[in-house]
Motif scaffolding. Structure first.
Motif, PDB file in Angstrom:
ATOM      1  N   GLU A   1       0.851  -1.195   0.000  1.00  0.00           N
ATOM      2  CA  GLU A   1       0.000   0.000   0.000  1.00  0.00           C
ATOM      3  C   GLU A   1       0.885   1.243   0.000  1.00  0.00           C
ATOM      4  O   GLU A   1       1.821   1.353   0.776  1.00  0.00           O
ATOM      5  CB  GLU A   1      -0.901   0.005   1.230  1.00  0.00           C
ATOM      6  CG  GLU A   1      -1.877  -1.159   1.278  1.00  0.00           C
ATOM      7  CD  GLU A   1      -2.755  -1.121   2.504  1.00  0.00           C
ATOM      8  OE1 GLU A   1      -2.659  -0.127   3.253  1.00  0.00           O
ATOM      9  OE2 GLU A   1      -3.520  -2.070   2.714  1.00  0.00           O
ATOM     10  N   THR A   2       0.570   2.173  -0.885  1.00  0.00           N
ATOM     11  CA  THR A   2       1.332   3.416  -0.956  1.00  0.00           C
ATOM     12  C   THR A   2       0.633   4.495  -0.148  1.00  0.00           C
ATOM     13  O   THR A   2      -0.502   4.326   0.275  1.00  0.00           O
ATOM     14  CB  THR A   2       1.482   3.887  -2.411  1.00  0.00           C
ATOM     15  OG1 THR A   2       0.181   4.067  -2.975  1.00  0.00           O
ATOM     16  CG2 THR A   2       2.251   2.856  -3.227  1.00  0.00           C
ATOM     17  N   PHE A   3       1.335   5.607   0.084  1.00  0.00           N
ATOM     18  CA  PHE A   3       0.702   6.709   0.772  1.00  0.00           C
ATOM     19  C   PHE A   3       0.852   7.978  -0.054  1.00  0.00           C
ATOM     20  O   PHE A   3       1.509   7.992  -1.083  1.00  0.00           O
ATOM     21  CB  PHE A   3       1.268   6.908   2.185  1.00  0.00           C
ATOM     22  CG  PHE A   3       2.765   6.795   2.295  1.00  0.00           C
ATOM     23  CD1 PHE A   3       3.361   5.574   2.555  1.00  0.00           C
ATOM     24  CD2 PHE A   3       3.573   7.911   2.156  1.00  0.00           C
ATOM     25  CE1 PHE A   3       4.741   5.470   2.671  1.00  0.00           C
ATOM     26  CE2 PHE A   3       4.947   7.827   2.278  1.00  0.00           C
ATOM     27  CZ  PHE A   3       5.532   6.587   2.526  1.00  0.00           C
TER      28      PHE A   3
ATOM     29  N   THR B   1       9.092  20.609  -7.050  1.00  0.00           N
ATOM     30  CA  THR B   1       9.744  20.715  -8.364  1.00  0.00           C
ATOM     31  C   THR B   1      10.554  19.473  -8.703  1.00  0.00           C
ATOM     32  O   THR B   1      10.537  18.980  -9.832  1.00  0.00           O
ATOM     33  CB  THR B   1      10.669  21.945  -8.408  1.00  0.00           C
ATOM     34  OG1 THR B   1       9.922  23.103  -8.047  1.00  0.00           O
ATOM     35  CG2 THR B   1      11.266  22.123  -9.797  1.00  0.00           C
ATOM     36  N   GLY B   2      11.261  18.913  -7.711  1.00  0.00           N
ATOM     37  CA  GLY B   2      12.164  17.791  -7.979  1.00  0.00           C
ATOM     38  C   GLY B   2      11.593  16.425  -7.701  1.00  0.00           C
ATOM     39  O   GLY B   2      12.076  15.429  -8.229  1.00  0.00           O
ATOM     40  N   ILE B   3      10.569  16.343  -6.854  1.00  0.00           N
ATOM     41  CA  ILE B   3       9.985  15.053  -6.487  1.00  0.00           C
ATOM     42  C   ILE B   3       8.506  15.064  -6.827  1.00  0.00           C
ATOM     43  O   ILE B   3       7.743  15.897  -6.333  1.00  0.00           O
ATOM     44  CB  ILE B   3      10.184  14.762  -4.986  1.00  0.00           C
ATOM     45  CG1 ILE B   3      11.682  14.717  -4.653  1.00  0.00           C
ATOM     46  CG2 ILE B   3       9.523  13.445  -4.598  1.00  0.00           C
ATOM     47  CD1 ILE B   3      11.993  14.545  -3.178  1.00  0.00           C
TER      48      ILE B   3
ATOM     49  N   ILE C   1       8.736   9.503  -7.144  1.00  0.00           N
ATOM     50  CA  ILE C   1       8.908   9.426  -5.694  1.00  0.00           C
ATOM     51  C   ILE C   1       9.262   8.014  -5.223  1.00  0.00           C
ATOM     52  O   ILE C   1       9.808   7.817  -4.145  1.00  0.00           O
ATOM     53  CB  ILE C   1       7.643   9.925  -4.956  1.00  0.00           C
ATOM     54  CG1 ILE C   1       7.977  10.222  -3.486  1.00  0.00           C
ATOM     55  CG2 ILE C   1       6.498   8.941  -5.098  1.00  0.00           C
ATOM     56  CD1 ILE C   1       6.911  10.980  -2.745  1.00  0.00           C
ATOM     57  N   TYR C   2       8.982   6.990  -6.038  1.00  0.00           N
ATOM     58  CA  TYR C   2       9.323   5.617  -5.671  1.00  0.00           C
ATOM     59  C   TYR C   2      10.750   5.249  -6.060  1.00  0.00           C
ATOM     60  O   TYR C   2      11.214   4.143  -5.762  1.00  0.00           O
ATOM     61  CB  TYR C   2       8.354   4.635  -6.337  1.00  0.00           C
ATOM     62  CG  TYR C   2       6.901   4.929  -6.035  1.00  0.00           C
ATOM     63  CD1 TYR C   2       6.370   4.706  -4.764  1.00  0.00           C
ATOM     64  CD2 TYR C   2       6.049   5.429  -7.025  1.00  0.00           C
ATOM     65  CE1 TYR C   2       5.039   4.988  -4.485  1.00  0.00           C
ATOM     66  CE2 TYR C   2       4.719   5.703  -6.759  1.00  0.00           C
ATOM     67  CZ  TYR C   2       4.219   5.479  -5.488  1.00  0.00           C
ATOM     68  OH  TYR C   2       2.906   5.754  -5.211  1.00  0.00           O
ATOM     69  N   ASP C   3      11.455   6.173  -6.720  1.00  0.00           N
ATOM     70  CA  ASP C   3      12.813   5.894  -7.204  1.00  0.00           C
ATOM     71  C   ASP C   3      13.862   6.308  -6.185  1.00  0.00           C
ATOM     72  O   ASP C   3      13.602   7.110  -5.283  1.00  0.00           O
ATOM     73  CB  ASP C   3      13.069   6.643  -8.517  1.00  0.00           C
ATOM     74  CG  ASP C   3      12.096   6.244  -9.615  1.00  0.00           C
ATOM     75  OD1 ASP C   3      11.570   5.113  -9.550  1.00  0.00           O
ATOM     76  OD2 ASP C   3      11.855   7.060 -10.524  1.00  0.00           O
ATOM     77  N   ASP C   4      15.060   5.760  -6.338  1.00  0.00           N
ATOM     78  CA  ASP C   4      16.197   6.172  -5.516  1.00  0.00           C
ATOM     79  C   ASP C   4      16.743   7.468  -6.115  1.00  0.00           C
ATOM     80  O   ASP C   4      17.477   7.448  -7.107  1.00  0.00           O
ATOM     81  CB  ASP C   4      17.257   5.072  -5.524  1.00  0.00           C
ATOM     82  CG  ASP C   4      18.457   5.417  -4.641  1.00  0.00           C
ATOM     83  OD1 ASP C   4      18.474   6.519  -4.060  1.00  0.00           O
ATOM     84  OD2 ASP C   4      19.374   4.581  -4.561  1.00  0.00           O
ATOM     85  N   LEU C   5      16.400   8.596  -5.521  1.00  0.00           N
ATOM     86  CA  LEU C   5      16.744   9.904  -6.075  1.00  0.00           C
ATOM     87  C   LEU C   5      17.994  10.514  -5.444  1.00  0.00           C
ATOM     88  O   LEU C   5      18.407  11.602  -5.823  1.00  0.00           O
ATOM     89  CB  LEU C   5      15.568  10.875  -5.893  1.00  0.00           C
ATOM     90  CG  LEU C   5      14.255  10.480  -6.577  1.00  0.00           C
ATOM     91  CD1 LEU C   5      13.182  11.516  -6.273  1.00  0.00           C
ATOM     92  CD2 LEU C   5      14.440  10.317  -8.074  1.00  0.00           C
TER      93      LEU C   5
ATOM     94  N   GLY D   1       8.035  -3.337  -4.963  1.00  0.00           N
ATOM     95  CA  GLY D   1       7.043  -2.483  -4.333  1.00  0.00           C
ATOM     96  C   GLY D   1       7.471  -2.038  -2.943  1.00  0.00           C
ATOM     97  O   GLY D   1       7.287  -0.884  -2.563  1.00  0.00           O
ATOM     98  N   VAL D   2       8.055  -2.977  -2.170  1.00  0.00           N
ATOM     99  CA  VAL D   2       8.531  -2.640  -0.826  1.00  0.00           C
ATOM    100  C   VAL D   2       9.664  -1.625  -0.906  1.00  0.00           C
ATOM    101  O   VAL D   2       9.692  -0.637  -0.171  1.00  0.00           O
ATOM    102  CB  VAL D   2       8.996  -3.909  -0.085  1.00  0.00           C
ATOM    103  CG1 VAL D   2       9.680  -3.542   1.229  1.00  0.00           C
ATOM    104  CG2 VAL D   2       7.806  -4.829   0.194  1.00  0.00           C
ATOM    105  N   ILE D   3      10.622  -1.864  -1.817  1.00  0.00           N
ATOM    106  CA  ILE D   3      11.743  -0.938  -1.980  1.00  0.00           C
ATOM    107  C   ILE D   3      11.237   0.426  -2.431  1.00  0.00           C
ATOM    108  O   ILE D   3      11.729   1.469  -1.991  1.00  0.00           O
ATOM    109  CB  ILE D   3      12.766  -1.498  -2.995  1.00  0.00           C
ATOM    110  CG1 ILE D   3      13.444  -2.743  -2.404  1.00  0.00           C
ATOM    111  CG2 ILE D   3      13.811  -0.443  -3.349  1.00  0.00           C
ATOM    112  CD1 ILE D   3      14.355  -3.464  -3.372  1.00  0.00           C
ATOM    113  N   GLY D   4      10.224   0.433  -3.276  1.00  0.00           N
ATOM    114  CA  GLY D   4       9.630   1.699  -3.720  1.00  0.00           C
ATOM    115  C   GLY D   4       9.034   2.463  -2.554  1.00  0.00           C
ATOM    116  O   GLY D   4       9.149   3.696  -2.483  1.00  0.00           O
ATOM    117  N   LYS D   5       8.414   1.755  -1.614  1.00  0.00           N
ATOM    118  CA  LYS D   5       7.823   2.424  -0.457  1.00  0.00           C
ATOM    119  C   LYS D   5       8.914   2.969   0.467  1.00  0.00           C
ATOM    120  O   LYS D   5       8.755   4.043   1.061  1.00  0.00           O
ATOM    121  CB  LYS D   5       6.940   1.446   0.306  1.00  0.00           C
ATOM    122  CG  LYS D   5       6.082   2.120   1.368  1.00  0.00           C
ATOM    123  CD  LYS D   5       4.989   1.202   1.859  1.00  0.00           C
ATOM    124  CE  LYS D   5       4.059   1.915   2.832  1.00  0.00           C
ATOM    125  NZ  LYS D   5       2.947   1.054   3.275  1.00  0.00           N
TER     126      LYS D   5
END
Length: 225
Positions: A125-127, A133-135, A140-144, A196-200
């Motif tokens: 489940e996402t929130f 501007t940048g996110i 937002i699920y990426d390693d930025l 999905g977990v890593i994205g969260k």
């Protein structure tokens, strides 16, 4: 991945006693659950194999795999509990200086804690995402990485301590990904759930980056596009 606990099996057995338990695809017994079946002499079937009536080599190989999976699971849950405590410590340190920021950290910590229940439900489940501007919703699920490097310069600022303790929490969150990758190592069937977990986790990290930016630059996004 759904983990079958001793309590789950005890409730099933109480409703209707059984002599054989089938471990279905996507299920894994916890150590307590496995011991519950062994104590009552209940056979365990996984796929087409009757685990307890296999050859000694088969049982030994299966036990080695289960032991390895158990310590990986324990390692992950222990790390998650440590992170939950760190969220609370961070919020407590912020509370006397910025109540709203402290509450934001508490809310983020609650959402992050849902990852443990996600493991049992096999869904993620996402929130909500507050875009800047940048996110954005798209990344937002990426390693930025960090929006900007935190250095000794920042500790001299009026709210330097707030920046540092949020950065400490952010750095600790980055340690979660290796635990997740190891937990699902060599399990191609759960790759999407793992992602999905890593994205969260990344979403939590990037949300903290937005908080740090708001302290340092106000409403102006500090990420270099």
């Amino acid at each position: 991945m759904k983990f079958i606990t001793e309590e789950d099996l005890r409730n099933l057995f109480r409703k209707e006693p059984f002599t054989t338990y089938e471990i279905k695809a996507g299920e894994r017994l916890t150590p307590g659950g496995r011991q519950f079946l062994l104590d009552r002499g209940i056979n365990m079937i996984e796929g087409d194999s009757l685990i307890e009536k296999g050859t000694e080599d088969e049982k030994m190989q299966h036990n080695e795999i289960e032991t390895r999976n158990d310590w990986k699971q324990k390692m992950f849950y222990t790390k998650m509990k440590s992170m939950e405590v760190l969220f609370l410590i961070t919020a407590e340190e912020l509370l006397s200086r910025d109540v709203f920021l402290a509450q934001s950290v508490i809310n983020l910590g609650k959402q992050f804690s849902n990852i443990k229940s996600d493991l049992n439900k096999d869904t993620v489940e996402t929130f909500c995402c507050k875009e800047c501007t940048g996110i954005t919703v798209g990344n937002i699920y990426d390693d930025l990485d960090d929006c900007f490097e935190i250095t000794e310069f920042h500790i001299q600022l009026e709210k330097g301590r707030d920046i540092i303790i949020l950065h400490r929490l952010r750095c600790a969150l980055r340690e979660i990904e290796p635990f997740v990758l190891e937990l699902f190592e060599n399990n191609d069937g759960e790759n999407e759930f793992c992602k999905g977990v890593i994205g969260k986790v990344n979403q939590s990290i990037n949300t903290l980056s937005q908080m740090i930016c708001s302290i340092f630059g106000g409403k102006k996004c500090q990420r270099e596009i």
